[in-house]
Design a protein around this motif. Structure first.
Motif, PDB file in Angstrom:
ATOM      1  N   ALA A  76       9.427  10.769  -0.066  1.00  0.00           N
ATOM      2  CA  ALA A  76       8.333  10.816   0.915  1.00  0.00           C
ATOM      3  C   ALA A  76       7.312  11.884   0.547  1.00  0.00           C
ATOM      4  O   ALA A  76       6.105  11.688   0.741  1.00  0.00           O
ATOM      5  N   ASP A  77       7.767  13.018   0.014  1.00  0.00           N
ATOM      6  CA  ASP A  77       6.834  14.083  -0.371  1.00  0.00           C
ATOM      7  C   ASP A  77       5.975  13.657  -1.554  1.00  0.00           C
ATOM      8  O   ASP A  77       4.790  14.009  -1.641  1.00  0.00           O
ATOM      9  N   ILE A  78       6.570  12.911  -2.476  1.00  0.00           N
ATOM     10  CA  ILE A  78       5.810  12.460  -3.644  1.00  0.00           C
ATOM     11  C   ILE A  78       4.734  11.467  -3.230  1.00  0.00           C
ATOM     12  O   ILE A  78       3.578  11.568  -3.644  1.00  0.00           O
ATOM     13  N   VAL A  79       5.098  10.504  -2.400  1.00  0.00           N
ATOM     14  CA  VAL A  79       4.108   9.515  -1.962  1.00  0.00           C
ATOM     15  C   VAL A  79       3.025  10.189  -1.123  1.00  0.00           C
ATOM     16  O   VAL A  79       1.841   9.842  -1.227  1.00  0.00           O
ATOM     17  N   ARG A  80       3.388  11.171  -0.333  1.00  0.00           N
ATOM     18  CA  ARG A  80       2.380  11.889   0.449  1.00  0.00           C
ATOM     19  C   ARG A  80       1.385  12.597  -0.472  1.00  0.00           C
ATOM     20  O   ARG A  80       0.175  12.608  -0.203  1.00  0.00           O
ATOM     21  N   ALA A  81       1.885  13.173  -1.569  1.00  0.00           N
ATOM     22  CA  ALA A  81       0.990  13.810  -2.534  1.00  0.00           C
ATOM     23  C   ALA A  81       0.078  12.781  -3.195  1.00  0.00           C
ATOM     24  O   ALA A  81      -1.121  13.032  -3.400  1.00  0.00           O
ATOM     25  N   LEU A  82       0.614  11.618  -3.504  1.00  0.00           N
ATOM     26  CA  LEU A  82      -0.205  10.561  -4.103  1.00  0.00           C
ATOM     27  C   LEU A  82      -1.277  10.082  -3.129  1.00  0.00           C
ATOM     28  O   LEU A  82      -2.431   9.870  -3.516  1.00  0.00           O
ATOM     29  N   ARG A  83      -0.927   9.904  -1.874  1.00  0.00           N
ATOM     30  CA  ARG A  83      -1.900   9.452  -0.880  1.00  0.00           C
ATOM     31  C   ARG A  83      -2.997  10.483  -0.688  1.00  0.00           C
ATOM     32  O   ARG A  83      -4.170  10.130  -0.492  1.00  0.00           O
ATOM     33  N   GLY A  84      -2.627  11.780  -0.767  1.00  0.00           N
ATOM     34  CA  GLY A  84      -3.625  12.820  -0.592  1.00  0.00           C
ATOM     35  C   GLY A  84      -4.655  12.847  -1.708  1.00  0.00           C
ATOM     36  O   GLY A  84      -5.779  13.329  -1.517  1.00  0.00           O
ATOM     37  N   VAL A 103      -3.773  -7.360  -3.204  1.00  0.00           N
ATOM     38  CA  VAL A 103      -2.403  -6.885  -3.415  1.00  0.00           C
ATOM     39  C   VAL A 103      -1.460  -7.595  -2.449  1.00  0.00           C
ATOM     40  O   VAL A 103      -1.664  -7.597  -1.231  1.00  0.00           O
ATOM     41  N   THR A 104      -0.431  -8.202  -3.007  1.00  0.00           N
ATOM     42  CA  THR A 104       0.612  -8.871  -2.224  1.00  0.00           C
ATOM     43  C   THR A 104       1.971  -8.346  -2.689  1.00  0.00           C
ATOM     44  O   THR A 104       2.073  -7.624  -3.672  1.00  0.00           O
ATOM     45  N   ARG A 105       3.017  -8.763  -2.011  1.00  0.00           N
ATOM     46  CA  ARG A 105       4.354  -8.353  -2.444  1.00  0.00           C
ATOM     47  C   ARG A 105       4.696  -8.984  -3.793  1.00  0.00           C
ATOM     48  O   ARG A 105       5.543  -8.462  -4.522  1.00  0.00           O
ATOM     49  N   ALA A 106       4.035 -10.061  -4.134  1.00  0.00           N
ATOM     50  CA  ALA A 106       4.321 -10.731  -5.397  1.00  0.00           C
ATOM     51  C   ALA A 106       3.724 -10.011  -6.595  1.00  0.00           C
ATOM     52  O   ALA A 106       4.270 -10.082  -7.691  1.00  0.00           O
ATOM     53  N   ASN A 107       2.596  -9.297  -6.398  1.00  0.00           N
ATOM     54  CA  ASN A 107       1.942  -8.663  -7.554  1.00  0.00           C
ATOM     55  C   ASN A 107       1.849  -7.149  -7.455  1.00  0.00           C
ATOM     56  O   ASN A 107       1.258  -6.502  -8.316  1.00  0.00           O
ATOM     57  N   THR A 108       2.439  -6.564  -6.423  1.00  0.00           N
ATOM     58  CA  THR A 108       2.333  -5.115  -6.239  1.00  0.00           C
ATOM     59  C   THR A 108       3.031  -4.344  -7.355  1.00  0.00           C
ATOM     60  O   THR A 108       3.908  -4.873  -8.057  1.00  0.00           O
ATOM     61  N   THR A 109       2.643  -3.078  -7.506  1.00  0.00           N
ATOM     62  CA  THR A 109       3.328  -2.166  -8.429  1.00  0.00           C
ATOM     63  C   THR A 109       3.799  -0.911  -7.684  1.00  0.00           C
ATOM     64  O   THR A 109       3.915   0.160  -8.258  1.00  0.00           O
ATOM     65  N   SER A 142       0.845  -1.193   0.000  1.00  0.00           N
ATOM     66  CA  SER A 142       0.000   0.000   0.000  1.00  0.00           C
ATOM     67  C   SER A 142       0.877   1.237   0.000  1.00  0.00           C
ATOM     68  O   SER A 142       2.063   1.174   0.369  1.00  0.00           O
ATOM     69  N   LEU A 143       0.303   2.363  -0.395  1.00  0.00           N
ATOM     70  CA  LEU A 143       1.032   3.628  -0.311  1.00  0.00           C
ATOM     71  C   LEU A 143       1.281   4.007   1.144  1.00  0.00           C
ATOM     72  O   LEU A 143       2.264   4.684   1.452  1.00  0.00           O
ATOM     73  N   GLY A 201      -5.524   8.067  -2.054  1.00  0.00           N
ATOM     74  CA  GLY A 201      -5.712   7.179  -0.918  1.00  0.00           C
ATOM     75  C   GLY A 201      -4.556   6.204  -0.760  1.00  0.00           C
ATOM     76  O   GLY A 201      -3.404   6.528  -1.040  1.00  0.00           O
ATOM     77  N   ASP A 202      -4.878   4.992  -0.322  1.00  0.00           N
ATOM     78  CA  ASP A 202      -3.820   4.030   0.005  1.00  0.00           C
ATOM     79  C   ASP A 202      -3.295   3.257  -1.191  1.00  0.00           C
ATOM     80  O   ASP A 202      -2.375   2.455  -1.075  1.00  0.00           O
ATOM     81  N   GLY A 203      -3.899   3.462  -2.375  1.00  0.00           N
ATOM     82  CA  GLY A 203      -3.424   2.783  -3.574  1.00  0.00           C
ATOM     83  C   GLY A 203      -3.933   1.365  -3.737  1.00  0.00           C
ATOM     84  O   GLY A 203      -3.544   0.678  -4.690  1.00  0.00           O
ATOM     85  N   VAL A 204      -4.817   0.922  -2.835  1.00  0.00           N
ATOM     86  CA  VAL A 204      -5.360  -0.437  -2.935  1.00  0.00           C
ATOM     87  C   VAL A 204      -6.878  -0.492  -2.794  1.00  0.00           C
ATOM     88  O   VAL A 204      -7.488  -1.513  -3.124  1.00  0.00           O
ATOM     89  N   SER A 205      -7.501   0.586  -2.334  1.00  0.00           N
ATOM     90  CA  SER A 205      -8.951   0.535  -2.098  1.00  0.00           C
ATOM     91  C   SER A 205      -9.732   1.636  -2.812  1.00  0.00           C
ATOM     92  O   SER A 205     -10.961   1.602  -2.825  1.00  0.00           O
ATOM     93  N   GLY A 206      -9.053   2.607  -3.412  1.00  0.00           N
ATOM     94  CA  GLY A 206      -9.755   3.681  -4.106  1.00  0.00           C
ATOM     95  C   GLY A 206      -9.966   3.369  -5.573  1.00  0.00           C
ATOM     96  O   GLY A 206      -9.795   2.234  -6.032  1.00  0.00           O
TER      97      GLY A 206
END
Length: 366
Positions: free
Chosen positions: A145-153, A175-181, A26-27, A156-161
């Motif tokens: 960290a700033d880029i990921v914070r902007a993405l989360r804002g 989403v698992t470690r095997a198929n994550t992006t 997740s993000l 969201g978490d990158g897995v449920s939105g």
């Protein structure tokens, strides 16, 4: 980015090479790791003459670097390569030498060259300090960290939105470690998210019939100088289980070099591009395509000649006739002809440059 016949391999290469500790489900998890790196990292400007490389006693290939305060720091593999480059020595060869000889070679290079200011990025969290990067003094660092914070804002978490780690063949997966992006290391980061639920209707997708496509984007960056900062957006059919993107189209990207103005360009260009992409509805993309289909071009040859060489313009017109059975008449036709022509280009850089022009032309209809 590698785009061949509508296929993007970029995410697949990331998926294939990343170890488990560089994969995130997740993000939010990614944010925690990158915040930690930023909190315990510090940037300094030092003179090349103030650096000394020393062998580690008892370690045949171990080296540490001391700075003005005399405290030793161990370089990462990446930082060692950067230091060797600035000392004018080949990193690959230096790594094969016994540590005392390697230290002598590096020190000779650092001390014999013109005095140069360097930017160093240090990491320390209770244990021995680590040298993460050696760059020029004006390196424009944009923190991961700033880029990921902007993405989360925005997503969201990158897995449920709506925008999330893509599924497999259009179907959502856990989403698992095997198929994550979602990937990040002490050197760089890469994120691939897609909205496969709200697909875009694309007229004349195949054989004259309307088809649907998903929206996707990449964001990448490096705090240490290993790559540019950038965002790429595109439409696509589906992503397979090894993260190859199939049926990609309308690829557009922004790249920002880490010059001294990079943090400002992050604010002025990349962050707003992410904001626009988050706020764009599928209707707005469909409308842009419809507008491009309705926007007629008065003089096709002149229109293409203002953007391409004469040979490229002729090839684009020919590619459209071959694919569609008629000449270019609208902006959408021009985009179709350009992307068809791009598929025939062997070299990646040239192909991507042509595809970027197609993205610019689509925007003319807005």
């Amino acid at each position: 980015m590698s785009i061949t016949n509508g296929t993007i391999q970029t995410a697949s290469r990331q998926w294939a090479m990343r170890p488990d500790d560089e994969r995130f489900i997740s993000l939010d998890e990614m944010q925690t790791k990158l915040d930690h790196l930023r909190t315990y990292s510090a940037a300094r400007a030092v003179s090349s003459r103030s650096l000394q490389v020393r062998p580690v006693e008892g370690d045949h290939h171990g080296l540490v670097i001391t700075g003005p305060n005399g405290a030793p720091v161990a370089p990462t593999h990446w930082a060692f390569g950067q230091l060797a480059q600035r000392a004018g020595t080949p990193a690959g060869y230096i790594r094969t030498l016994p540590s005392p000889l390697a230290a002598d070679c590096l020190n000779h290079g650092l001390q014999s060259r013109s005095i140069e200011d360097m930017g160093v990025l240090l990491y320390k969290n209770g244990g021995p300090a680590e040298l993460r990067a050696v760059t020029g003094p004006n390196y424009g660092r944009v923190w991961n960290a700033d880029i990921v914070r902007a993405l989360r804002g925005r997503f969201g978490d990158g897995v449920s939105g709506d925008f999330r780690v893509p599924g497999e063949f259009g179907k959502a997966v856990e989403v698992t470690r095997a198929n994550t992006t979602l990937y990040a290391s002490d050197r760089d980061m890469f994120v691939f998210l897609a909205d496969e639920t709200h697909r875009v209707d694309v007229p004349d997708r195949r054989n004259g019939k309307t088809g649907t496509m998903a929206r996707g984007f990449f964001v990448w960056n490096s705090e240490t100088g290993s790559t540019t900062l950038g965002i790429a957006t595109f439409l696509f059919d589906f992503v397979c289980c090894n993260r190859i993107i199939w049926g990609a189209d309308k690829y557009s990207e922004i790249r920002v070099r880490h010059s001294s103005g990079a943090p400002d360009r992050w604010i002025e260009e990349v962050a707003p591009a992410i904001e626009r992409y988050a706020n764009d509805s599928t209707q707005s993309i469909t409308r842009a395509i419809a507008d491009a289909r309705a926007a007629r071009i008065d003089d096709v040859s002149q229109f293409l000649a203002s953007r391409f060489t004469q040979s490229q313009a002729r090839a684009i017109e020919a590619a459209h006739v071959q694919d569609e059975g008629r000449p270019i008449e609208t902006l959408w036709d021009a985009v179709t002809g350009i992307t068809a022509y791009a598929r025939s280009i062997t070299y990646q850089d040239s192909r991507v440059a042509i595809e970027r022009e197609a993205g610019k032309i689509l925007k003319l209809a807005a």
